[in-house]
Design an enzyme around this catalytic site. Structure first.
Site, PDB file in Angstrom:
ATOM      1  N   HIS A  69      -0.851  -5.386   0.936  1.00  0.00           N
ATOM      2  CA  HIS A  69      -0.760  -4.178   1.363  1.00  0.00           C
ATOM      3  C   HIS A  69       0.508  -3.622   0.968  1.00  0.00           C
ATOM      4  O   HIS A  69       1.470  -4.355   0.860  1.00  0.00           O
ATOM      5  CB  HIS A  69      -0.899  -3.904   2.844  1.00  0.00           C
ATOM      6  CG  HIS A  69      -2.454  -4.323   3.306  1.00  0.00           C
ATOM      7  ND1 HIS A  69      -2.684  -5.377   4.227  1.00  0.00           N
ATOM      8  CD2 HIS A  69      -3.814  -4.044   2.767  1.00  0.00           C
ATOM      9  CE1 HIS A  69      -4.107  -5.582   4.262  1.00  0.00           C
ATOM     10  NE2 HIS A  69      -4.760  -4.739   3.433  1.00  0.00           N
ATOM     11  N   ASP A 128       3.117  -5.012   3.309  1.00  0.00           N
ATOM     12  CA  ASP A 128       3.319  -6.363   3.356  1.00  0.00           C
ATOM     13  C   ASP A 128       4.583  -6.382   2.305  1.00  0.00           C
ATOM     14  O   ASP A 128       5.488  -7.295   2.646  1.00  0.00           O
ATOM     15  CB  ASP A 128       2.314  -7.017   2.695  1.00  0.00           C
ATOM     16  CG  ASP A 128       1.158  -6.812   3.670  1.00  0.00           C
ATOM     17  OD1 ASP A 128       1.044  -6.854   4.863  1.00  0.00           O
ATOM     18  OD2 ASP A 128       0.011  -7.186   3.116  1.00  0.00           O
TER      19      ASP A 128
HETATM   20  C1  GLO Z   1     -11.652  -5.144   5.226  1.00  0.00           C
HETATM   21  C2  GLO Z   1     -11.134  -5.628   3.983  1.00  0.00           C
HETATM   22  C3  GLO Z   1      -9.627  -5.701   3.776  1.00  0.00           C
HETATM   23  C4  GLO Z   1      -9.270  -5.312   2.421  1.00  0.00           C
HETATM   24  C5  GLO Z   1      -7.762  -5.480   2.227  1.00  0.00           C
HETATM   25  C6  GLO Z   1      -7.225  -5.220   0.777  1.00  0.00           C
HETATM   26  O1  GLO Z   1     -12.950  -5.278   5.584  1.00  0.00           O
HETATM   27  O2  GLO Z   1     -11.933  -6.658   3.400  1.00  0.00           O
HETATM   28  O3  GLO Z   1      -9.411  -7.021   4.242  1.00  0.00           O
HETATM   29  O4  GLO Z   1     -10.096  -6.277   1.430  1.00  0.00           O
HETATM   30  O5  GLO Z   1      -7.281  -4.655   3.067  1.00  0.00           O
HETATM   31  O6  GLO Z   1      -7.495  -3.926   0.474  1.00  0.00           O
END
Ligand code: GLO
Ligand code: MG
Length: 346
Positions: free
Chosen positions: A49, A52
């Site tokens: 993210h 992150d």
């Molecule tokens: C939630 C999503 C989340 C995304 C992550 C990357 O349901 O799967 O984990 O994959 O935020 O964008």
């Protein structure tokens, strides 16, 4: 053709085990300590993210953001890791309570656009070619709350603005039909691919198919992947599993439906997914009941299951399958497939 698979996950996949009904059950394990685990666990790619990479990026100047991104670049180099994508976290801030891009408030939409630009800047700063839009709150709790047609127009406008903002970045949309909203926009691969084609540079707009999200839409994950692959639009995958239509579970890959997992691996293998550097992304969460810190067994297990199923895909007797298809003998095809998966020898 044997593909040399590269695996990825995001730091959120090593978690403290909190859920909406209770607190953390495992000690926090700092992001900075997670990076060293990747290679040891057999992973080469990191999914991020934006925060992150740059924590608390809201209050930081461009120079501070660049400095923090520089540290992550150095970390990636030192650890021998590759950044796969950066996703704007558009679901925590006050301005995204009712979504960002599709919020009814102009000031929220402005925040979401600015945050997306910072996300692209961060991706570029760490030499990453894609951002992921998981449209967490772009939807409604009651359908009357937003004008859905306007919402889709706003999403398309945002995609076009982002394509203009950076002439190389790719946008990968991760569809999900619900949670945290009840009725989410862009619930399936079909919606994501349609938005891609409607955009001004469709080759740079792709999708990330997550197994659990497809199941939540009552669709078959391997068919969602195949649809994206048929349009050269499978940017990445989030392999995991899901026990029916309930909250998003992010269970270990293959743990609920081995046969459906096999079909996902089969479709990826048959389409040469991975030959252009695509990653096998795992979006799995450890069970809340699991003690330890850090808990990584779920990542190991999901990776191992994927590789076992690659072996099953490579030893699946294609000539026999073709014979059964021609004969339209799907009873025989099913029995062969189940016996193959169970390792039953004649
Ligand atoms: C939630 C999503 C989340 C995304 C992550 C990357 O349901 O799967 O984990 O994959 O935020 O964008
Ligand atoms: Mg995901």
């Amino acid at each position: 053709m044997a593909i040399n698979h590269r695996f990825s996950f995001g730091p959120w996949n090593i978690s403290e085990g909190a859920d909406p009904f209770g607190p953390e059950v495992r000690r926090a394990f700092a992001h900075d300590e997670k990076w060293a685990l990747y290679k040891k666990l057999g992973f080469d790619g990191v999914q991020f993210h934006d925060d992150d990479v740059v924590p608390n990026l809201g209050g930081l100047s461009p120079a501070q953001i660049a400095a923090k991104a520089g540290q992550i670049s150095t970390m990636l180099r030192n650890e021998g890791l590759v950044p796969e994508f950066v996703a704007p976290r558009l679901w925590f801030a006050e301005q995204t309570i009712d979504g960002g891009y599709t919020s009814n408030r102009e000031s929220d939409r402005k925040y979401a656009w600015e945050r997306t630009q910072r996300c692209v800047d961060i991706a570029r700063a760490i030499n990453c070619k894609a951002i992921v839009l998981w449209l967490a709150r772009e939807g409604t709790y009651i359908r009357e709350a937003k004008n859905a047609r306007v919402a889709y127009e706003r999403l398309l406008a945002l995609i076009n603005q982002t394509l203009d903002y950076d002439r190389e970045i790719e946008i990968w949309i991760e569809p999900k039909p619900n949670e945290p909203t009840d009725l989410a926009y862009v619930p399936t691969a079909g919606h994501a691919v349609a938005l891609a084609y409607a955009s001004k540079d469709h080759q740079r707009v792709k999708t990330v198919i997550e197994s659990a999200h497809a199941i939540l839409a009552n669709l078959d994950p391997s068919d969602e992947m195949a649809f994206a692959l048929a349009h050269q639009k499978l940017g990445s995958v989030h392999l995991n599993d899901q026990n029916g239509l309930k909250y998003d579970q992010d269970k270990n890959f293959g743990s609920v439906n081995l046969r459906a997992a096999f079909n996902q691996v089969l479709v990826l293998e048959e389409n040469g997914y991975g030959t252009k550097g695509e990653f096998i992304g795992l979006d799995v969460k450890a069970m809340r009941t699991q003690a330890g810190c850090p808990v990584v067994d779920h990542l190991k297990a999901s990776r191992a299951m994927f590789l076992h199923l690659v072996e099953k895909a490579r030893t699946y007797d294609r000539a026999l399958v073709e014979k059964f298809r021609v004969q339209r003998d799907y009873e025989a095809l099913e029995l062969y497939t189940l016996r193959h998966l169970m390792g039953v020898k004649d």
